[in-house]
Design an enzyme around this catalytic site. Structure first.
Site, PDB file in Angstrom:
ATOM      1  N   THR A  77      32.150 -19.509  11.240  1.00 50.05           N
ATOM      2  CA  THR A  77      32.094 -20.149  12.559  1.00 50.05           C
ATOM      3  C   THR A  77      30.755 -19.972  13.274  1.00 50.05           C
ATOM      4  O   THR A  77      30.064 -18.954  13.099  1.00 50.05           O
ATOM      5  CB  THR A  77      33.201 -19.554  13.465  1.00 50.05           C
ATOM      6  OG1 THR A  77      32.937 -19.894  14.831  1.00 50.05           O
ATOM      7  CG2 THR A  77      33.261 -18.030  13.390  1.00 50.05           C
ATOM      8  N   LYS A 132      34.617 -12.387  12.110  1.00 52.94           N
ATOM      9  CA  LYS A 132      34.200 -13.516  11.260  1.00 52.94           C
ATOM     10  C   LYS A 132      32.876 -13.216  10.538  1.00 52.94           C
ATOM     11  O   LYS A 132      32.627 -13.738   9.456  1.00 52.94           O
ATOM     12  CB  LYS A 132      34.092 -14.791  12.100  1.00 52.94           C
ATOM     13  CG  LYS A 132      35.440 -15.397  12.461  1.00 52.94           C
ATOM     14  CD  LYS A 132      36.089 -16.078  11.255  1.00 52.94           C
ATOM     15  CE  LYS A 132      37.338 -16.853  11.635  1.00 52.94           C
ATOM     16  NZ  LYS A 132      37.918 -17.586  10.501  1.00 52.94           N
ATOM     17  N   GLU A 156      30.543 -19.140  16.186  1.00 59.05           N
ATOM     18  CA  GLU A 156      30.680 -17.963  17.061  1.00 59.05           C
ATOM     19  C   GLU A 156      29.880 -16.782  16.518  1.00 59.05           C
ATOM     20  O   GLU A 156      29.539 -15.865  17.253  1.00 59.05           O
ATOM     21  CB  GLU A 156      32.147 -17.547  17.186  1.00 59.05           C
ATOM     22  CG  GLU A 156      32.910 -18.245  18.290  1.00 59.05           C
ATOM     23  CD  GLU A 156      32.441 -17.874  19.687  1.00 59.05           C
ATOM     24  OE1 GLU A 156      32.424 -16.674  20.006  1.00 59.05           O
ATOM     25  OE2 GLU A 156      32.090 -18.777  20.455  1.00 59.05           O
ATOM     26  N   TYR A 178      36.383 -11.490  17.852  1.00 59.47           N
ATOM     27  CA  TYR A 178      36.577 -12.598  16.908  1.00 59.47           C
ATOM     28  C   TYR A 178      35.286 -12.877  16.134  1.00 59.47           C
ATOM     29  O   TYR A 178      35.294 -12.954  14.898  1.00 59.47           O
ATOM     30  CB  TYR A 178      37.024 -13.854  17.680  1.00 59.47           C
ATOM     31  CG  TYR A 178      36.985 -15.132  16.869  1.00 59.47           C
ATOM     32  CD1 TYR A 178      37.987 -15.432  15.960  1.00 59.47           C
ATOM     33  CD2 TYR A 178      35.933 -16.047  17.012  1.00 59.47           C
ATOM     34  CE1 TYR A 178      37.954 -16.607  15.205  1.00 59.47           C
ATOM     35  CE2 TYR A 178      35.889 -17.220  16.280  1.00 59.47           C
ATOM     36  CZ  TYR A 178      36.904 -17.496  15.374  1.00 59.47           C
ATOM     37  OH  TYR A 178      36.855 -18.655  14.637  1.00 59.47           O
TER      38      TYR A 178
HETATM   39  P1  NAP Z   1      44.187 -22.781  14.660  1.00 63.08           P
HETATM   40  O1  NAP Z   1      44.640 -24.136  15.054  1.00 63.08           O
HETATM   41  O2  NAP Z   1      44.264 -21.663  15.632  1.00 63.08           O
HETATM   42  O3  NAP Z   1      45.028 -22.379  13.346  1.00 63.08           O
HETATM   43  C1  NAP Z   1      45.005 -21.080  12.827  1.00 63.08           C
HETATM   44  C2  NAP Z   1      46.015 -20.985  11.710  1.00 63.08           C
HETATM   45  O4  NAP Z   1      46.015 -19.629  11.213  1.00 63.08           O
HETATM   46  C3  NAP Z   1      47.463 -21.279  12.129  1.00 63.08           C
HETATM   47  O5  NAP Z   1      48.115 -21.908  11.065  1.00 63.08           O
HETATM   48  C4  NAP Z   1      48.023 -19.886  12.344  1.00 63.08           C
HETATM   49  O6  NAP Z   1      49.429 -19.823  12.211  1.00 63.08           O
HETATM   50  C5  NAP Z   1      47.348 -19.160  11.193  1.00 63.08           C
HETATM   51  N1  NAP Z   1      47.348 -17.712  11.325  1.00 63.08           N
HETATM   52  C6  NAP Z   1      46.903 -16.964  12.352  1.00 63.08           C
HETATM   53  N2  NAP Z   1      47.044 -15.660  12.081  1.00 63.08           N
HETATM   54  C7  NAP Z   1      47.593 -15.585  10.848  1.00 63.08           C
HETATM   55  C8  NAP Z   1      48.007 -14.505  10.019  1.00 63.08           C
HETATM   56  N3  NAP Z   1      47.858 -13.247  10.390  1.00 63.08           N
HETATM   57  N4  NAP Z   1      48.537 -14.805   8.814  1.00 63.08           N
HETATM   58  C9  NAP Z   1      48.703 -16.082   8.425  1.00 63.08           C
HETATM   59  N5  NAP Z   1      48.356 -17.144   9.170  1.00 63.08           N
HETATM   60  C10 NAP Z   1      47.799 -16.889  10.373  1.00 63.08           C
HETATM   61  O7  NAP Z   1      42.694 -22.819  14.136  1.00 63.08           O
HETATM   62  P2  NAP Z   1      41.830 -24.077  13.619  1.00 63.08           P
HETATM   63  O8  NAP Z   1      41.117 -24.673  14.778  1.00 63.08           O
HETATM   64  O9  NAP Z   1      42.655 -24.921  12.741  1.00 63.08           O
HETATM   65  O10 NAP Z   1      40.700 -23.317  12.765  1.00 63.08           O
HETATM   66  C11 NAP Z   1      40.889 -23.056  11.382  1.00 63.08           C
HETATM   67  C12 NAP Z   1      39.962 -21.941  10.957  1.00 63.08           C
HETATM   68  O11 NAP Z   1      38.623 -22.319  11.207  1.00 63.08           O
HETATM   69  C13 NAP Z   1      40.150 -20.625  11.684  1.00 63.08           C
HETATM   70  O12 NAP Z   1      39.877 -19.599  10.771  1.00 63.08           O
HETATM   71  C14 NAP Z   1      39.108 -20.634  12.772  1.00 63.08           C
HETATM   72  O13 NAP Z   1      38.767 -19.326  13.139  1.00 63.08           O
HETATM   73  C15 NAP Z   1      37.990 -21.371  12.068  1.00 63.08           C
HETATM   74  N6  NAP Z   1      37.068 -22.145  12.912  1.00 63.08           N
HETATM   75  C16 NAP Z   1      37.566 -23.057  13.788  1.00 63.08           C
HETATM   76  C17 NAP Z   1      36.681 -23.834  14.537  1.00 63.08           C
HETATM   77  C18 NAP Z   1      37.173 -24.867  15.514  1.00 63.08           C
HETATM   78  O14 NAP Z   1      36.380 -25.287  16.360  1.00 63.08           O
HETATM   79  N7  NAP Z   1      38.405 -25.332  15.398  1.00 63.08           N
HETATM   80  C19 NAP Z   1      35.299 -23.671  14.361  1.00 63.08           C
HETATM   81  C20 NAP Z   1      34.832 -22.734  13.440  1.00 63.08           C
HETATM   82  C21 NAP Z   1      35.738 -21.994  12.697  1.00 63.08           C
HETATM   83  P3  NAP Z   1      50.415 -20.194  13.461  1.00 63.08           P
HETATM   84  O15 NAP Z   1      50.455 -21.683  13.510  1.00 63.08           O
HETATM   85  O16 NAP Z   1      51.684 -19.561  13.038  1.00 63.08           O
HETATM   86  O17 NAP Z   1      49.810 -19.581  14.683  1.00 63.08           O
HETATM   87  N1  GDD Z   2      39.722 -21.599  26.314  1.00 61.45           N
HETATM   88  C1  GDD Z   2      39.109 -21.794  27.495  1.00 61.45           C
HETATM   89  N2  GDD Z   2      39.891 -21.912  28.618  1.00 61.45           N
HETATM   90  N3  GDD Z   2      37.764 -21.862  27.539  1.00 61.45           N
HETATM   91  C2  GDD Z   2      37.185 -22.097  28.742  1.00 61.45           C
HETATM   92  C3  GDD Z   2      37.924 -22.243  29.915  1.00 61.45           C
HETATM   93  C4  GDD Z   2      39.350 -22.137  29.858  1.00 61.45           C
HETATM   94  O1  GDD Z   2      40.058 -22.247  30.838  1.00 61.45           O
HETATM   95  N4  GDD Z   2      37.061 -22.492  30.929  1.00 61.45           N
HETATM   96  C5  GDD Z   2      35.830 -22.487  30.415  1.00 61.45           C
HETATM   97  N5  GDD Z   2      35.900 -22.245  29.082  1.00 61.45           N
HETATM   98  C6  GDD Z   2      34.740 -22.105  28.192  1.00 61.45           C
HETATM   99  C7  GDD Z   2      34.739 -20.833  27.371  1.00 61.45           C
HETATM  100  O2  GDD Z   2      34.280 -19.720  28.161  1.00 61.45           O
HETATM  101  C8  GDD Z   2      33.783 -21.218  26.256  1.00 61.45           C
HETATM  102  O3  GDD Z   2      32.452 -21.012  26.661  1.00 61.45           O
HETATM  103  C9  GDD Z   2      34.006 -22.718  26.079  1.00 61.45           C
HETATM  104  O4  GDD Z   2      34.773 -23.141  27.227  1.00 61.45           O
HETATM  105  C10 GDD Z   2      34.787 -23.085  24.818  1.00 61.45           C
HETATM  106  O5  GDD Z   2      35.951 -22.293  24.765  1.00 61.45           O
HETATM  107  P1  GDD Z   2      37.101 -22.569  23.669  1.00 61.45           P
HETATM  108  O6  GDD Z   2      37.522 -23.977  23.726  1.00 61.45           O
HETATM  109  O7  GDD Z   2      38.146 -21.517  23.863  1.00 61.45           O
HETATM  110  O8  GDD Z   2      36.346 -22.402  22.278  1.00 61.45           O
HETATM  111  P2  GDD Z   2      35.320 -21.311  21.749  1.00 61.45           P
HETATM  112  O9  GDD Z   2      33.976 -21.964  21.688  1.00 61.45           O
HETATM  113  O10 GDD Z   2      35.429 -20.038  22.473  1.00 61.45           O
HETATM  114  O11 GDD Z   2      35.878 -21.043  20.282  1.00 61.45           O
HETATM  115  C11 GDD Z   2      36.259 -22.135  19.443  1.00 61.45           C
HETATM  116  O12 GDD Z   2      35.154 -22.569  18.679  1.00 61.45           O
HETATM  117  C12 GDD Z   2      34.642 -21.597  17.751  1.00 61.45           C
HETATM  118  C13 GDD Z   2      33.446 -22.235  17.046  1.00 61.45           C
HETATM  119  O13 GDD Z   2      32.307 -22.094  17.837  1.00 61.45           O
HETATM  120  C14 GDD Z   2      37.414 -21.655  18.565  1.00 61.45           C
HETATM  121  O14 GDD Z   2      37.933 -22.747  17.861  1.00 61.45           O
HETATM  122  C15 GDD Z   2      36.951 -20.628  17.542  1.00 61.45           C
HETATM  123  O15 GDD Z   2      37.994 -20.346  16.623  1.00 61.45           O
HETATM  124  C16 GDD Z   2      35.748 -21.234  16.774  1.00 61.45           C
HETATM  125  O16 GDD Z   2      35.284 -20.311  15.822  1.00 61.45           O
END
Ligand code: NAP
Ligand code: GDD
Length: 407
Positions: free
Chosen positions: A133, A161, A135, A157
């Site tokens: 990620t 990662k 992050e 987190y």
């Molecule tokens: P998400 O919607 O939060 O899905 C996470 C998945 O992991 C869900 O199926 C959750 O199960 C499962 N999970 C959590 N803890 C677990 C555990 N201990 N054992 C087995 N399963 C578990 O995340 P996503 O947005 O699809 O992201 C997928 C992956 O990419 C994650 O690893 C995330 O950190 C990474 N990532 C995401 C982004 C982004 O912007 N979306 C960017 C960079 C990296 P439940 O449904 O039961 O909760």
């Molecule tokens: N969640 C959330 N809720 N974020 C907020 C809020 C709020 O009410 N208000 C402002 N934010 C700001 C957070 O402080 C952050 O700077 C930004 O919005 C994005 O927050 P999120 O949508 O929670 O995502 P993230 O960037 O922290 O993390 C996501 O992206 C990562 C990749 O860069 C997640 O999907 C991570 O799993 C992923 O790795």
């Protein structure tokens, strides 16, 4: 024999899109889901087929990233050609509350899965994808961030990662596993978790437009993210595992927007022009103007038709008199309404202020680039949440109890 893939985190946003993609490609798809006290397979229920039927290619197995014996058994039973490790406690703010669990599932969970391959002697058979990620870049060392940018995580987190990233690199170098890291920047969609900022905004906008809620709360409006669409990003995961050589790749759009811009764009979708007033914790988002034809179309569910029509013609046709319920401040959000407030609860102890990625390597090596723009992403998310809000509105009008599901 069709190729087989195992997806951890299949019930999440990316798991669902990736499962769809791999099924389209002819794969047999196995997923790991967690046991929960209520149904948690909403995002993949449309892919489920009765396992008693013939030709079924989608299977679910109970499991957890914190349970090594379970992971070994599932890998042994499913005999995958490709493993996509998407499971994670993926919420940055929640990781400050549950740092040990986050490290256990996100960092050690990755190690457990890689060890399973070694224990089962499958190092040369299986290709491995690790969901790394942006992050990890945290307090960014350069703009834009690329594969060579040093990591500086800013949350439990992010730190977990970073371990997942390096243990994947180490197992590739030590044991010759075809293991790749996708360093994905934020990617969203209509099935994004409701507590991530984009979905929180689009849900609130839709519900405010329908009159189901008056306002909502956010934290830092000025952080900037490189937001893409999950459908584009799972294609990159798949492509990484089709390369002859494993590698680590930044996947991003190369453009960034602030949370504030996302808010303005999302309200704009339903015809609400917002202005910000005040500063710091006292800042509020106030309705400045309402484009009535567009607002009414959003409420009715005719937004697509409204958008397809020529803007000028639509404006001319949309006399205020044709929207009697919405004039003279009678609509749910008359100008002057405060629809957004700040709550310090949503600020993080350490913030990642600005992320933007350079996806050149992925483009040059396997031709990946984002196809869905920021505006298209916001539009699709708002449109989908409007459908959900209309459904809630209808149910509540018919006397059914509708839950709000707010953080
Ligand atoms: P998400 O919607 O939060 O899905 C996470 C998945 O992991 C869900 O199926 C959750 O199960 C499962 N999970 C959590 N803890 C677990 C555990 N201990 N054992 C087995 N399963 C578990 O995340 P996503 O947005 O699809 O992201 C997928 C992956 O990419 C994650 O690893 C995330 O950190 C990474 N990532 C995401 C982004 C982004 O912007 N979306 C960017 C960079 C990296 P439940 O449904 O039961 O909760
Ligand atoms: N969640 C959330 N809720 N974020 C907020 C809020 C709020 O009410 N208000 C402002 N934010 C700001 C957070 O402080 C952050 O700077 C930004 O919005 C994005 O927050 P999120 O949508 O929670 O995502 P993230 O960037 O922290 O993390 C996501 O992206 C990562 C990749 O860069 C997640 O999907 C991570 O799993 C992923 O790795």
């Amino acid at each position: 024999m069709p190729r087989a893939a195992l997806i951890t985190g299949i019930t999440g946003q990316d798991g669902a899109y990736l499962a769809e993609l791999l099924l389209q490609q002819g794969y047999t798809v196995h997923g790991i889901k967690r046991r929960a006290s209520s149904f948690n397979t909403d995002r993949v229920d449309h892919l489920y087929a009765d396992p008693h039927q013939e030709g079924v290619r989608f299977f679910m197995n109970y499991g957890d990233m914190t349970d090594a014996t379970n992971l070994i058994r599932v890998v042994q039973e499913t005999q995958p050609d490709e493993i996509y490790n998407l499971a994670a406690q993926s919420h940055v703010q929640v990781s400050f509350e549950t740092p040990e669990y986050t490290a256990n599932s996100d960092a050690l969970g990755t190690l457990r899965l890689l060890e399973a391959l070694r224990i089962l002697g499958m190092e040369r058979k299986v290709r491995f994808y690790q969901a790394s990620t942006s992050e990890m870049f945290g307090l960014v060392r350069e703009m834009p961030q690329r594969e060579t940018t040093p990591f500086y995580p800013r949350s439990p987190y992010g730190a977990a990662k970073v371990y997942g990233y390096w243990i994947t690199v180490n197992y590739r170098e030590a044991y010759g596993i075809h293991a790749s890291n996708g360093i994905l920047f934020n990617h969203e969609s209509p099935i994004r978790g409701e507590t991530f900022v984009t979905r929180k905004i689009t849900r609130a906008v839709a519900r405010i437009a329908l009159g189901l809620q008056e306002s909502f709360y956010l934290g830092n409006l000025d952080s900037r993210r490189d937001w893409g669409h999950a459908r584009d990003y799972v294609r990159a995961m798949y492509l990484m595992l089709q390369q002859d050589e494993p590698g680590d790749y930044v996947i991003a759009t190369g453009r960034q927007h602030s949370v504030r811009e996302f808010v303005l764009r999302a309200f704009g979708e339903v015809g609400i022009k917002l202005r910000f007033e005040g500063e710091g914790l006292e800042e509020v988002g106030v309705v400045d103007e309402v484009d009535l034809p567009r607002f009414s179309a959003a409420r009715r569910g005719d937004l697509a038709a409204e958008l397809a029509a020529d803007d000028g013609a639509a404006a001319a046709a949309g006399q205020a008199g044709s929207h009697p319920a919405l004039i003279d401040g009678e609509g749910p959000v008359p100008p002057g309404s405060v629809v957004l407030r700040i709550d310090p609860r949503y600020f993080r102890p350490t913030e990642v202020e600005s992320l933007v990625g350079d996806p050149t390597k992925a483009r040059e090596r396997f031709g990946w680039q984002a196809t869905i723009t920021f505006d298209e992403l916001v539009r699709e998310m708002v449109a989908d949440d409007l459908v959900a809000a209309r459904r809630d509105d209808l149910l509540s009008a018919k006397g059914f109890v509708v839950r709000e599901f707010r953080e």
